[in-house]
Design a protein around this motif. Structure first.
Motif, mmCIF file in Angstrom:
data_model
loop_
_atom_site.group_PDB
_atom_site.id
_atom_site.type_symbol
_atom_site.label_atom_id
_atom_site.label_comp_id
_atom_site.label_asym_id
_atom_site.label_seq_id
_atom_site.Cartn_x
_atom_site.Cartn_y
_atom_site.Cartn_z
ATOM 1 N N TYR A 1 -10.737 2.002 7.190
ATOM 2 C CA TYR A 1 -12.060 1.488 7.540
ATOM 3 C C TYR A 1 -12.402 0.262 6.695
ATOM 4 C CZ TYR A 1 -17.113 1.224 7.648
ATOM 5 O OH TYR A 1 -18.397 0.776 7.752
ATOM 6 N N VAL A 2 -12.115 0.345 5.400
ATOM 7 C CA VAL A 2 -12.427 -0.777 4.505
ATOM 8 C C VAL A 2 -11.593 -2.000 4.891
ATOM 9 C CG1 VAL A 2 -12.269 -1.579 2.121
ATOM 10 C CG2 VAL A 2 -13.171 0.693 2.607
ATOM 11 N N SER B 1 2.300 -0.204 7.657
ATOM 12 C CA SER B 1 3.325 0.744 8.088
ATOM 13 C C SER B 1 2.879 1.360 9.417
ATOM 14 C CB SER B 1 3.471 1.831 7.033
ATOM 15 O OG SER B 1 2.273 2.554 6.970
ATOM 16 N N VAL C 1 0.842 -1.203 0.000
ATOM 17 C CA VAL C 1 0.000 0.000 0.000
ATOM 18 C C VAL C 1 0.874 1.248 0.000
ATOM 19 C CG1 VAL C 1 -1.656 1.306 1.363
ATOM 20 C CG2 VAL C 1 -1.892 -1.158 1.132
ATOM 21 N N ARG D 1 -1.515 3.149 13.025
ATOM 22 C CA ARG D 1 -2.159 4.153 13.868
ATOM 23 C C ARG D 1 -3.613 4.384 13.438
ATOM 24 N NH1 ARG D 1 1.605 9.181 13.848
ATOM 25 N NH2 ARG D 1 0.145 9.735 12.217
ATOM 26 N N LEU D 2 -3.798 4.494 12.121
ATOM 27 C CA LEU D 2 -5.152 4.692 11.606
ATOM 28 C C LEU D 2 -6.022 3.481 11.912
ATOM 29 C CD1 LEU D 2 -4.587 6.305 8.097
ATOM 30 C CD2 LEU D 2 -5.624 7.342 10.089
ATOM 31 N N ILE E 1 -13.955 1.789 16.897
ATOM 32 C CA ILE E 1 -15.322 2.149 16.539
ATOM 33 C C ILE E 1 -16.029 0.937 15.970
ATOM 34 C CG2 ILE E 1 -16.731 3.601 15.057
ATOM 35 C CD1 ILE E 1 -14.275 5.498 15.032
ATOM 36 N N GLU F 1 -0.493 4.527 -0.066
ATOM 37 C CA GLU F 1 -1.119 5.638 0.634
ATOM 38 C C GLU F 1 -2.415 5.120 1.244
ATOM 39 O OE1 GLU F 1 -1.395 9.015 -1.984
ATOM 40 O OE2 GLU F 1 -2.558 10.123 -0.516
ATOM 41 N N ILE F 2 -2.692 5.536 2.467
ATOM 42 C CA ILE F 2 -3.928 5.078 3.102
ATOM 43 C C ILE F 2 -4.523 6.214 3.914
ATOM 44 C CG2 ILE F 2 -2.707 4.130 5.121
ATOM 45 C CD1 ILE F 2 -4.812 1.818 5.056
ATOM 46 N N ASP F 3 -5.852 6.329 3.908
ATOM 47 C CA ASP F 3 -6.498 7.337 4.753
ATOM 48 C C ASP F 3 -7.541 6.644 5.623
ATOM 49 O OD1 ASP F 3 -8.591 6.796 3.096
ATOM 50 O OD2 ASP F 3 -8.713 8.785 2.200
ATOM 51 N N THR F 4 -8.348 7.408 6.335
ATOM 52 C CA THR F 4 -9.292 6.785 7.276
ATOM 53 C C THR F 4 -10.274 5.875 6.553
ATOM 54 O OG1 THR F 4 -10.694 8.715 7.135
ATOM 55 C CG2 THR F 4 -9.202 8.606 9.000
ATOM 56 N N VAL F 5 -10.668 6.254 5.340
ATOM 57 C CA VAL F 5 -11.631 5.431 4.609
ATOM 58 C C VAL F 5 -10.984 4.107 4.215
ATOM 59 C CG1 VAL F 5 -13.058 5.289 2.559
ATOM 60 C CG2 VAL F 5 -12.902 7.428 3.808
ATOM 61 N N ALA G 1 -7.196 3.438 15.413
ATOM 62 C CA ALA G 1 -8.281 4.390 15.655
ATOM 63 C C ALA G 1 -9.604 3.841 15.131
ATOM 64 C CB ALA G 1 -7.959 5.722 14.981
ATOM 65 N N VAL G 2 -9.550 3.124 14.003
ATOM 66 C CA VAL G 2 -10.774 2.598 13.405
ATOM 67 C C VAL G 2 -11.325 1.446 14.228
ATOM 68 C CG1 VAL G 2 -11.718 1.455 11.381
ATOM 69 C CG2 VAL G 2 -10.084 3.305 11.102
ATOM 70 N N GLU H 1 2.182 4.385 10.230
ATOM 71 C CA GLU H 1 1.068 5.332 10.051
ATOM 72 C C GLU H 1 -0.237 4.576 9.834
ATOM 73 O OE1 GLU H 1 3.978 5.606 8.582
ATOM 74 O OE2 GLU H 1 4.628 7.700 8.475
#
Lengths: 280, 398
Positions: free
Chosen positions: B89-90, B106, B80, B111-112, B119, B82-86, B115-116, B108
């Motif tokens: 989440y997936v 990685s 991967v 960490r994401l 929830i 690049e990864i963001d919250t979405v 956080a996910v 980062e």
């Protein structure tokens, strides 16, 4: 906020140079300069009517300045050679003072609005799922997703507004008095949430506030607006050291002192807890 | 999407940096399924994700991932970029669904993901949708009950107004004269030009069209009777009521509705001021009183319009037309109009104020209630007018 393997420009998040804003004959800003570093929480303080909100509105393009240059995330938005296409809009999120939620849409639909605007091809069911997840990321209960803004309390509205601001995973977050009108417990929770999100998502936060506790607890640096410009930027001890009368009164007044004491007490408690752990 | 791609390409050509990508070839997220190696004896496969797991690129990948049903033991994120919250989440949803492990993340991404994970979005928040044969009767029933509530509301509001009026009658010094005069100006004086013009033109139309029909019987002279009686009895007052409903009834609803939203009305109550006395009664009195004057004024202008047609098209002298009106129109026609006018004014003002005060919650409601105030006022005016028509004929004022 994205984890990047490419070499993105690592310059400052926001650079404001020589900003001038006038309303008729009255100048709100006259030659204002400000730099916001990447990954920091910058608090902006100043008396009422000194133009904190006007500064924010200038940066996000809601107020056309009379002169000056504004660069956001390496893109020149205002001044000579300004770019007109605001692709950068996708990379910032804004939380307005009252939340500014669209009153005819539910909280979930509010969060979907920016996603739909920028990624219209996304499957609607998936979009709704993302929205629900973002709402819960800001600490709202699950049933809040279907509620309308009029059914929410002030604190919940702010959280919902934050969820909308975070919808596109921005790198830059603007908060206009996020803790105003919240009870102290709610305000402290909101501060903690801001800090947590900033750390996990790697956000840069531009925060306007009157809340001294917020300044002590979560701001990396504080910028002071007075006399139509930024008179000082730095950590709170650095600001107090400048000896400017307004800053002096602000941080050493009764409220400033109690916020400072509370901050020290909090640190002492943390230190004691750490010490106990080490001792054990 | 096409537009945005074009935008990025354009900005690439200019050498500017783009929000998400530098190389259009990498502009996507991929996945592949590989069998697990020797190290595991369980059956299942390894899901390898690569590319950009961000909101901008994840759409197609998300659809593909939904179709995977085999047991997935491992989700590999090593490729991967690049990864963001979405994206996180997936990945988390996939891992939770198949109870698989996540590897190769990685720091980062880790960490994401952390956080996910906190929830739990497993719950289904989509409301259950009833089948159509249950939904339609339900909606109909709710409307009927809503209408019943509406009738209670109107009767209750009328009662409140009467109580307010009685209280003002006992304490006349509290009567808001300034507000009354202001409302009279808004409802009455500033409506004069538009109502005058409207009535004048209606007078012309009635006289002209009427004379064309009456000519066939050689009775053009009766045009005077037609214009005089129809405007004084019916049209003058009715058209004025419709105009006042559109001009002032809607304004009442919008003003009071906005005041309700901004909590001004609540603020008044806490200070001990009755919004009925201060806001509603001046508006109702102003509209009721001004309707009498406006209705009469409208009838006069309509007769003048008829007289103008008489002068230029029918060969009846202007002054003779007016004198003839006096002869052919019975006085009770004037009374019919003047009795109806205040009733119509009352209905229009009540409808505007009632709907304004019913506004709750949001700005959309202000618009809805404003529309409703005008529609229900005009409807009620026409219904009452029909009753009046029968009543006055029965008592011999035909």
């Amino acid at each position: 906020m994205k984890m990047n393997t490419d070499t993105r420009d690592e310059g400052p998040a926001i650079v404001v140079e020589g900003l001038v804003n006038r309303f008729g004959d009255f100048a709100v800003h006259d030659g204002l300069d400000l730099t916001v570093r990447r990954g920091e929480i910058l608090g902006v303080v100043g008396g009422s009517g000194t133009g904190k909100s006007v500064l924010m509105r200038s940066i996000i393009g809601l107020q056309q300045p009379d002169a000056g240059r504004i660069t956001v995330l390496g893109r020149n938005l205002c001044g000579e050679g300004a770019e007109t296409d605001l692709v950068v809009r996708e990379r910032w999120g804004v939380l307005f003072q009252g939340g500014a939620l669209f009153s005819t849409l539910s909280v979930g639909e509010n969060v979907e609005v920016p996603i739909k605007q920028f990624y219209p091809d996304l499957d609607p069911a998936f979009r709704a799922e993302i929205a629900r997840y973002k709402v819960m990321l800001t600490g709202l209960p699950e049933d809040a997703v279907q509620k309308y803004p009029s059914e929410l309390s002030g604190g919940m509205k702010k959280r919902a507004g934050l969820a909308r601001a975070l919808a596109l995973d921005p790198e830059l977050l603007f908060l206009d008095e996020p803790t105003a009108g919240l009870d102290p417990i709610g305000a402290a929770k909101f501060d903690r949430l801001t800090r947590e999100l900033q750390e996990t998502l790697g956000l840069t936060v531009f925060l306007i506030t009157h809340d001294l506790d917020t300044l002590y607890e979560i701001c990396d640096r504080v910028a002071v607006i007075a006399d139509k410009t930024i008179i000082a930027v730095g950590t709170i001890p650095e600001l107090v050291a400048t000896g400017h009368p307004w800053i002096e009164e602000y941080f050493n007044g009764p409220r400033g002192r109690s916020a400072h004491d509370a901050h020290l007490r909090g640190e002492a408690v943390n230190a004691a807890a750490n010490g106990a752990e080490i001792g054990a | 999407m096409m537009e945005r791609d074009a935008l990025w390409r354009e900005s690439l050509a200019r050498g500017g940096n783009c929000p998400h990508t530098f190389n259009p070839m990498q502009n996507s997220a991929h996945h592949s399924l590989e069998p697990l190696g020797e190290e595991s004896d369980a059956d299942g496969s390894r899901l390898v994700l690569s590319g950009q797991l961000t909101l901008a690129h994840i759409g197609p990948l998300e659809t593909d991932l939904r179709r995977i049903d085999g047991p997935v033991r491992v989700v590999d994120l090593a490729g991967v970029e690049e990864i963001d919250t979405v994206g996180a989440y997936v990945v988390c949803r996939m891992a939770r669904l198949h109870e698989s492990d996540i590897t190769g993340a990685s720091p980062e991404a880790e960490r994401l993901l952390a956080a996910v994970r906190e929830i739990d979005t497993a719950g289904d928040t989509h409301p259950h949708r009833l089948p159509v044969w249950e939904r339609v009767p339900t909606a109909l029933g709710e409307r009927v009950f809503g209408a019943r509530g509406g009738i209670y509301g109107v009767v209750g509001f009328f009662g409140q107004v009467l109580v307010g009026a009685a209280s003002l009658a006992r304490h006349p010094s509290r009567f808001p004269f300034k507000a009354l005069v202001h409302q009279m100006e808004l409802v009455g004086v500033s409506a004069l030009p538009i109502i005058g013009l409207m009535s004048f033109l209606i007078g012309i139309v009635i006289a002209q069209q009427g004379s064309v029909q009456l000519q066939q019987f050689g009775a053009e002279a009766l045009t005077v009777n037609l214009v005089g009686r129809i405007t004084l009895r019916e049209l003058g007052v009715l058209m004025t009521a419709i105009m006042v409903a559109g001009r002032s009834g809607s304004a009442f609803a919008a003003q009071l509705g906005t005041m309700k939203l901004t909590e001004e009305i609540d603020a008044m109550r806490t200070i001990g001021i009755s919004p009925i006395e201060v806001l509603v009664i001046p508006r109702i009195v102003a509209a009721t009183f001004m309707m009498i004057l406006l209705g009469f004024y409208a009838s006069v202008l309509a007769i003048i319009g008829g007289a103008v047609v008489g002068q230029f098209a029918l060969g009846i002298n202007f002054v003779a037309f007016l004198l003839r009106i006096q002869e052919v129109v019975p006085t009770h026609d004037l009374w019919v109009g003047l009795i109806k006018a205040p009733v119509f004014g009352l209905i229009v003002a009540m409808s505007g104020c009632y709907n304004g005060l019913q506004v709750r919650s949001n700005s959309e409601e202000v618009g809805r209630r404003t529309t409703m105030s005008v529609v229900s006022a005009i409807f009620a005016v026409i219904v009452i007018d029909a009753f009046f028509a029968v009543f006055f004929t029965e008592i011999g004022w035909g």
